[in-house]
Design an enzyme around this catalytic site. Structure first.
Site, PDB file in Angstrom:
ATOM      1  N   ASP A   1       0.809  -1.224   0.000  1.00  0.00           N
ATOM      2  CA  ASP A   1       0.000   0.000   0.000  1.00  0.00           C
ATOM      3  C   ASP A   1       0.838   1.269   0.000  1.00  0.00           C
ATOM      4  O   ASP A   1       0.487   2.248  -0.652  1.00  0.00           O
ATOM      5  CB  ASP A   1      -0.899   0.036   1.234  1.00  0.00           C
ATOM      6  CG  ASP A   1      -1.904  -1.101   1.235  1.00  0.00           C
ATOM      7  OD1 ASP A   1      -2.106  -1.696   0.164  1.00  0.00           O
ATOM      8  OD2 ASP A   1      -2.473  -1.384   2.300  1.00  0.00           O
TER       9      ASP A   1
HETATM   10  N1  LIG Z   1       2.191   1.352  10.470  1.00  0.00           N
HETATM   11  C1  LIG Z   1       1.038   1.536  11.087  1.00  0.00           C
HETATM   12  O1  LIG Z   1       0.950   2.210  12.099  1.00  0.00           O
HETATM   13  C2  LIG Z   1      -0.187   0.863  10.575  1.00  0.00           C
HETATM   14  C3  LIG Z   1      -1.176   0.514  11.468  1.00  0.00           C
HETATM   15  C4  LIG Z   1      -2.316  -0.129  10.960  1.00  0.00           C
HETATM   16  C5  LIG Z   1      -2.441  -0.332   9.605  1.00  0.00           C
HETATM   17  N2  LIG Z   1      -1.445   0.038   8.759  1.00  0.00           N
HETATM   18  C6  LIG Z   1      -1.597  -0.187   7.328  1.00  0.00           C
HETATM   19  O2  LIG Z   1      -0.724  -1.201   6.929  1.00  0.00           O
HETATM   20  C7  LIG Z   1      -0.317  -0.980   5.594  1.00  0.00           C
HETATM   21  C8  LIG Z   1       1.165  -1.008   5.570  1.00  0.00           C
HETATM   22  O3  LIG Z   1       1.621  -1.007   4.257  1.00  0.00           O
HETATM   23  P1  LIG Z   1       2.817  -1.916   3.792  1.00  0.00           P
HETATM   24  O4  LIG Z   1       3.142  -1.466   2.430  1.00  0.00           O
HETATM   25  O5  LIG Z   1       3.893  -1.911   4.805  1.00  0.00           O
HETATM   26  O6  LIG Z   1       2.255  -3.388   3.803  1.00  0.00           O
HETATM   27  P2  LIG Z   1       0.962  -3.976   3.087  1.00  0.00           P
HETATM   28  O7  LIG Z   1       0.351  -2.972   2.197  1.00  0.00           O
HETATM   29  O8  LIG Z   1       0.153  -4.543   4.166  1.00  0.00           O
HETATM   30  O9  LIG Z   1       1.555  -5.069   2.145  1.00  0.00           O
HETATM   31  C9  LIG Z   1       2.303  -6.121   2.642  1.00  0.00           C
HETATM   32  C10 LIG Z   1       2.763  -6.960   1.463  1.00  0.00           C
HETATM   33  O10 LIG Z   1       3.756  -7.828   1.925  1.00  0.00           O
HETATM   34  C11 LIG Z   1       3.644  -9.055   1.216  1.00  0.00           C
HETATM   35  N3  LIG Z   1       4.110 -10.126   2.079  1.00  0.00           N
HETATM   36  C12 LIG Z   1       3.448 -10.713   3.090  1.00  0.00           C
HETATM   37  N4  LIG Z   1       4.210 -11.637   3.676  1.00  0.00           N
HETATM   38  C13 LIG Z   1       5.382 -11.640   3.016  1.00  0.00           C
HETATM   39  C14 LIG Z   1       6.592 -12.402   3.138  1.00  0.00           C
HETATM   40  N5  LIG Z   1       6.731 -13.338   4.075  1.00  0.00           N
HETATM   41  N6  LIG Z   1       7.620 -12.111   2.297  1.00  0.00           N
HETATM   42  C15 LIG Z   1       7.477 -11.165   1.358  1.00  0.00           C
HETATM   43  N7  LIG Z   1       6.362 -10.446   1.178  1.00  0.00           N
HETATM   44  C16 LIG Z   1       5.317 -10.683   2.009  1.00  0.00           C
HETATM   45  C17 LIG Z   1       2.186  -9.210   0.847  1.00  0.00           C
HETATM   46  O11 LIG Z   1       2.061  -9.702  -0.480  1.00  0.00           O
HETATM   47  P3  LIG Z   1       2.081 -11.285  -0.743  1.00  0.00           P
HETATM   48  O12 LIG Z   1       0.970 -11.824   0.070  1.00  0.00           O
HETATM   49  O13 LIG Z   1       1.946 -11.426  -2.219  1.00  0.00           O
HETATM   50  O14 LIG Z   1       3.431 -11.753  -0.267  1.00  0.00           O
HETATM   51  C18 LIG Z   1       1.646  -7.776   0.876  1.00  0.00           C
HETATM   52  O15 LIG Z   1       1.347  -7.294  -0.385  1.00  0.00           O
HETATM   53  C19 LIG Z   1      -0.899   0.337   5.152  1.00  0.00           C
HETATM   54  O16 LIG Z   1      -2.054   0.164   4.395  1.00  0.00           O
HETATM   55  C20 LIG Z   1      -1.239   0.993   6.472  1.00  0.00           C
HETATM   56  O17 LIG Z   1      -2.315   1.885   6.355  1.00  0.00           O
HETATM   57  C21 LIG Z   1      -0.314   0.623   9.231  1.00  0.00           C
END
Ligand SMILES: NC(=O)c1ccc[n+]([C@@H]2O[C@H](COP(=O)([O-])OP(=O)(O)OC[C@H]3O[C@@H](n4cnc5c(N)ncnc54)[C@H](OP(=O)(O)O)[C@@H]3O)[C@@H](O)[C@H]2O)c1
Ligand SMILES: NC(=O)c1ccc[n+]([C@@H]2O[C@H](COP(=O)([O-])OP(=O)(O)OC[C@H]3O[C@@H](n4cnc5c(N)ncnc54)[C@H](OP(=O)(O)O)[C@@H]3O)[C@@H](O)[C@H]2O)c1
Lengths: 460, 101, 101, 460
Positions: D385
């Protein structure tokens, strides 16, 4: 009780709004709104006070408010912008005086107080009276009523013993349940004398630091008397100001590279650091207003660096007029402000704002210092210490280590000043002897006026 | 007020004041000095209470109290008007100089 | 404690907390969450007072009080150790990784 | 009295040190020192409490401290870094539970309280119990004990009436001077149920926001019980945490572009915004570990963008190993962290710090976004994301408007992920279909491991 509750609640709200008002000052966009809110809070707090149960002498109160408020409003409304510093000083002193007078009323009434309360009452009275007397002296100096710094023989000893006597008498008076009016009188006479003696020897140029310090003093005094009266709104407002005033004073002293102790206890004696430091080589090269006008007219970028001289000459309007002319001719013009240019923090910003310069054309030291090499012309108007490269190079210089505006790195430097006068710190400026520097002699107002004429003539 | 409660208020007010003020940019330091000068003008309400509780038959108390209110009102009114005048001058480039047309 | 004094303490503490915290850079937000978690572990001293003033003959009070102290102590100790462990990991490039050789 | 004075003074000092400790967190250089100070303050406050006059049950107190503190210390010391979020949750819940239990003792003792005190006591008890139960649920979810989000039918109505009942019973119980043990029991049962029901339907991914909110709750509860006990240190510490927790929660919600209301009352149901948004054109192009290794080995500048996937895979050590290899080969390697990468604010920073990455190699969004065009390779590891360009372009997307890392502007983009899985928000990522983007499929740990092997082989 319910009426009391109402009053306390109003005070509470006022205290919150005061803090929010000061918070709003963190951006020029919201600052004015903030002070207007705070003004309403002040009016509200004043009005509800009349509803306080058991309030006597209402007629006298109203009269005093109308008189005091009226006089101050009128004078504040009519004073010239350049006289603002002394107005801030005198209003501040009045606050200190009010705090001291509150303590005096309590002392004359002779109501018994516990130890802590009595101590804070005495401290508040002393600090308030010192702020009052000191601010009056500061006002007199800035207004030009009191011309020279008067240094008593053995000044520091006098300060010390006077302070000792004041504290001694003050604590005695406030601990005794029945102090005579005469004792109270002696106490305040001593405290006022202390304030006067402390500020007298300090030169006019150091006044802004003193005013800021006295501002913090008044805040503290108000906070302490707030404790005596059991009024937390006074405590909060007073202590917030005390803390902020202390911070501002520190920032100023740091930016000037002079510890506060030195300002108060070892004031500059005039012919300060003369003769010290490395000898500066080269000659000062003069420039005519016509030369200055043409160099700037055909430049791409001009950085204007105003200083205390512009404030003295009141030249800000002329400067902005010139800048606008240059802009119309396609030159990029910006202003660079050193944090201690002038004699008050933000002094130049207020003056330029008065002239109508939008604040997004004004950059401070960190923002602009890297851009000087790209400037065709750096125009220094009545600034001296804040552009002195000696601060970077000469360890023996009193301003060594102070961050400066690196105007010497511009392609050309033009300095507007009246003659060979030194700045606040009294030392020579190596900039004026550099190869790329030209002097345009004259008072800022008149020199810039001539430049304007020539720029217009160049336009055809 | 209980001593320790007051101590906490002192401490927290000092913190809050320090933190709030340290965010004010240098460009606004002169108005800030004047604005904080205005804020301690709240001493006016303390002065009103002092005069309001002064013995109406003791001229000394009345005179000092009157003086206190007079000075407090001057602090508040003068501090306000000076600060307001200064801040009214700050304009961004967005608006044309001269402010309200 | 007098009501209004407490109100001021509430208000000022909220201001101070808000201002202090809003300067913490994002890089430290997780340790900050944990650190502030530790700070409210001071509830331990409240729990100690509650248990200390509980009626020694009323088992219900003793059990709840014991529970309170237990939880408070866990909050304080756990909050501390987790925060400390996280922060111990932050190193600048100046030092070699591994910290103290 | 004098012993009481001593205790109060110690509490006061502890409160000051707590604030200073949190203040020290504004820089990674001082942060650790700050928590150590705060730790000493906590010990000091605990020790002096034993000197409080009239303290009974000292044996029980010591036992409880040793047990509670010991268990928590041991578990905190031994837990894996990746399990930290749930530890923070559970310790926070314990604090809330302690605050609620304090209120319970007071209620059972049946000491009379005035209206304000009774109200705050009840509020503190409810908030504390909610924080306790909610944190336990959060812990269970993060620990994987409770796998799916359980949504009751008419969830929001249940929440509403349960809350109403809790407040009603709570206020009744705390206003009555002689509430029976049973009534008190019902009250706490209701409050605990409320906390459970509120947090149950929220998905594991939203937990960090919930934890932060519950942290603020506990702070509030502690502050309120501090008022009940007349202990200003508790008030100050509690309210400071309440304010800071609120702020953190807001920051998180804002960075995620989801209002807190939505998180609590309309949790993501899993197959969220599927199908919405513009269709994305192009194909995803695969890359081998060898290709990735050579592209990076011969690049000048590589920017690594880690995300939640790196955390899940625990790949931070491998990533840093790879970065060091590349640096030895003369490549400039930096890390770019999005404020909400991962599942907690600053999540990535903690993990990278654990792996030993110095924090001056780590840049946040504003610092680095302008530099992507100068990067030869942007290596995205398990982030989705936070690098989705749809946030910039597609108004109908749920993440529209969220600031993202502009990796698509780098010369080459390599994305490490396991397959076609979406991120937290459940939407497609336009980045993966761009011409300059290549996919390196595999779990982060293993994929980066392969890259390392190839980089080493290239080195010879
Ligand atoms: N940081 C905060 O405070 C917080 C709190 C709550 C929510 N969030 C939300 O969390 C999200 C964070 O974004 P992000 O870009 O860090 O992560 P993300 O959008 O959640 O994407 C994570 C990606 O990692 C891949 N993945 C999962 N396990 C994996 C593994 N073992 N090895 C390699 N890839 C793997 C997944 O694809 P595959 O399944 O294809 O591997 C997924 O597309 C945002 O939408 C944010 O709003 C953040
Ligand atoms: N801003 C603060 O808060 C603050 C407070 C206290 C002290 N200070 C100190 O004040 C100094 C400020 O530096 P600065 O560079 O602004 O000023 P400065 O160093 O005091 O120099 C002012 C220069 O202006 C010239 N000048 C005076 N009247 C003039 C006029 N009518 N027209 C044109 N030029 C005129 C003077 O030279 P001529 O006589 O040759 O014309 C003098 O060299 C620093 O040393 C700072 O530490 C600042």
């Amino acid at each position: 009780m319910s009426s009391n509750w109402f009053v306390s609640m109003a005070y509470f709200i006022a205290a919150v709004v005061f803090i929010l008002g000061l918070k709003a000052m963190s951006s020029p966009v919201t600052a004015r709104r903030g002070i207007v809110w705070a003004g309403f809070a002040m009016i509200g707090a004043t009005v509800v006070t009349f509803f306080m149960p058991g309030l006597h002498n209402v007629g006298l109160i109203v009269t005093a408010i109308v008189l005091g408020g009226g006089v101050a409003w009128w004078s504040g409304k009519t004073v010239k912008m350049t006289d603002m510093p002394q107005m801030v000083a005198i209003y501040n002193g009045m606050g200190g005086g009010a705090a001291a007078a509150i303590a005096a009323v309590e002392l004359v009434r002779g109501a018994p107080h516990d130890g802590v309360t009595a101590t804070l009452m005495a401290l508040g009275a002393i600090i308030g009276a010192v702020a009052f007397a000191g601010s009056c002296v500061a006002f007199a100096k800035l207004q030009g009523i009191m011309k020279k710094a008067i240094r008593l023989p053995a000044q520091n000893n006098v300060n010390f013993f006077l302070a000792l006597a004041t504290f001694g008498v003050g604590l005695t008076v406030s601990y005794s349940t029945q102090a005579s009016g005469f004792e109270v009188f002696i106490f305040f006479a001593l405290a006022l004398a202390l304030g006067t003696v402390l500020v007298m020897p300090i030169g006019g140029a150091d006044m802004p630091v003193v005013i800021s310090l006295l501002n913090a003093f008044t805040g503290l005094a108000v906070g302490f008397e707030g404790f005596v009266l059991g009024n937390p709104a006074l405590i909060v407002a007073g202590i917030v100001v005390g803390a902020s005033g202390t911070l501002l004073t520190q920032l100023m002293a740091k930016a000037m590279n002079r510890p506060i102790r030195n300002i108060i206890f070892a004031p500059l004696t005039g012919a300060a650091a003369e003769g010290e430091g490395e000898a500066i080589e080269g000659t000062m090269k003069e420039f005519s207003a016509l030369d200055a006008a043409s160099v700037m007219r055909y430049a791409n970028k001009v950085v204007i660096v105003p200083g205390y001289g512009m404030a003295v000459a009141g030249a800000q309007h002329k400067v902005w007029e010139m800048a606008q002319l240059l802009e119309e001719a396609g030159v990029e013009v910006v202003f660079a402000i050193h944090p201690v240019a002038g004699r008050m923090p933000g002094h130049m910003n207020v003056l330029l704002a008065e002239a109508g310069v939008p604040y997004d054309k004004i950059f401070d030291l960190e923002e602009i210092n890297a851009d000087f090499p790209q400037a065709d012309v750096a125009l220094v108007i009545g600034a001296n210490d804040v552009v002195n490269p000696v601060a970077r190079t000469d360890k023996s210089s009193p301003i060594y280590g102070m961050p400066i505006l690196n105007v010497d790195m511009a392609q050309n430097v033009i300095v507007v000043k009246r003659g060979k006068g030194t700045g606040y710190s009294g030392i020579e400026n190596a900039l004026f002897y550099k190869d790329n520097c030209r002097m345009l002699y004259g008072s800022a107002q008149q020199a810039i006026g001539e430049v304007i004429t020539h720029v217009k003539a160049l336009e055809g | 007020m209980e001593g320790f409660a007051a101590l906490y208020i002192f401490m927290l007010a000092a913190f809050a004041g320090y933190e709030v003020i340290s965010r004010v940019p240098v460009i606004l330091h002169t108005p800030l000095m004047s604005g904080s000068n205005f804020v301690h003008g709240v001493v006016l309400i303390g002065a009103m209470v002092a005069l309001g509780h002064a013995d109406p038959d003791d001229p000394v108390q009345l005179v000092i109290g009157f003086f206190a209110v007079f000075l407090g009102a001057a602090n508040a009114a003068g501090g306000y008007i000076v600060t307001e005048r200064m801040l009214a001058m700050f304009k961004s480039g967005g608006r044309k100089e001269g402010g309200a047309k």
